[in-house]
Design a protein around this motif. Structure first.
Motif, short mmCIF file in Angstrom:
data_model
loop_
_atom_site.label_atom_id
_atom_site.label_comp_id
_atom_site.label_asym_id
_atom_site.label_seq_id
_atom_site.Cartn_x
_atom_site.Cartn_y
_atom_site.Cartn_z
N ALA A 103 0.83 -1.21 0.00
CA ALA A 103 0.00 0.00 0.00
C ALA A 103 0.86 1.25 0.00
CB ALA A 103 -0.94 0.00 1.20
N LEU A 109 -3.52 1.91 -5.38
CA LEU A 109 -4.21 0.65 -5.11
C LEU A 109 -4.16 0.26 -3.64
CD1 LEU A 109 -2.79 -1.34 -8.16
CD2 LEU A 109 -5.03 -0.27 -7.98
N GLN A 111 -5.80 0.71 -0.99
CA GLN A 111 -6.98 0.27 -0.22
C GLN A 111 -7.27 -1.22 -0.39
OE1 GLN A 111 -9.63 3.04 -1.93
NE2 GLN A 111 -10.16 1.77 -3.69
N PHE A 112 -6.72 -1.83 -1.45
CA PHE A 112 -7.01 -3.24 -1.71
C PHE A 112 -5.99 -4.21 -1.09
CE2 PHE A 112 -8.91 -0.95 -5.32
CZ PHE A 112 -10.24 -1.26 -5.06
N PHE A 113 -4.77 -3.76 -0.86
CA PHE A 113 -3.72 -4.65 -0.38
C PHE A 113 -3.96 -5.21 1.02
CE2 PHE A 113 -1.12 -2.43 -3.68
CZ PHE A 113 -0.99 -3.53 -4.49
N LEU A 115 -6.50 -6.37 2.07
CA LEU A 115 -7.41 -7.50 1.90
C LEU A 115 -6.66 -8.83 1.74
CD1 LEU A 115 -10.10 -5.91 -0.46
CD2 LEU A 115 -10.24 -6.30 2.00
#
Length: 177
Positions: A103, A109, A111-113, A115
């Motif tokens: 992140a 990107l 906000q997705f890592f 996860l």
């Protein structure tokens, strides 16, 4: 943050993630060893004790070879709940760290890592599937006189944890090979 610091942090986190992967993979690896053990009991008494010990641990006699004086036991070794949860926790921490570093490297990107943490239960699941297996223990009584005044000598081929428990339960001593 400085680009060099971020990149080196990423490299170190990646290396730690690789180490964690191999640690999780090794948690279900077979660790079969062969060990010569000596006992003060005579052969008949020792064999009775061994059969009772393995019966109490849910093993059954698979084969008896009277010519070689060998007995093979088989039993199902169940996986450990504690280790499954522990490995899942380690994977969650590892994926969380990797997600945070990614992140920082790729803010668009970012906000997705985090996860990636959702993948951590896979480690516990894989451990559970690979660790629950049938295991064989082979015992061979030997008539080799020992210098340590043991009445009976056996060669046991089994998982190293099973060997340690067998030694502890029946007060068997390791013989030098």
């Amino acid at each position: 943050m400085d680009s060099t610091v971020t990149q080196s942090t990423f490299l170190l986190t990646l290396l730690l993630s690789i180490g964690l992967f191999f640690f999780i993979r090794a948690s279900s690896k077979d660790r079969i060893e062969m060990m010569r053990l000596g006992s003060k009991q005579n052969e008949d008494t020792l064999m009775t004790s061994l059969k009772e010990y393995f019966r109490s641990r849910a093993y059954r006699v698979l084969a008896v070879d009277a010519a070689k004086n060998q007995v093979t036991f088989e039993g199902f070794v169940s996986p450990s709940w504690f280790l499954a949860v522990f490995l899942t926790g380690l994977a969650a921490v590892g994926f969380g760290c990797l997600g945070l570093v990614l992140a920082m490297l790729f803010p668009d990107l970012g906000q997705f890592f985090p996860l990636l943490i959702l993948l951590s239960p896979l480690s516990g699941f894989l451990y559970w599937k690979k660790s629950g297996r049938l295991e064989k223990v082979s015992l061979k009584m030997e008539n080799i006189p020992s210098e340590q005044n043991f009445s009976s000598t056996i060669t046991v081929t089994a998982h190293r944890d099973e060997l340690a428990e067998l030694q502890r339960a029946l007060q068997l001593k390791t013989l030098d090979t």
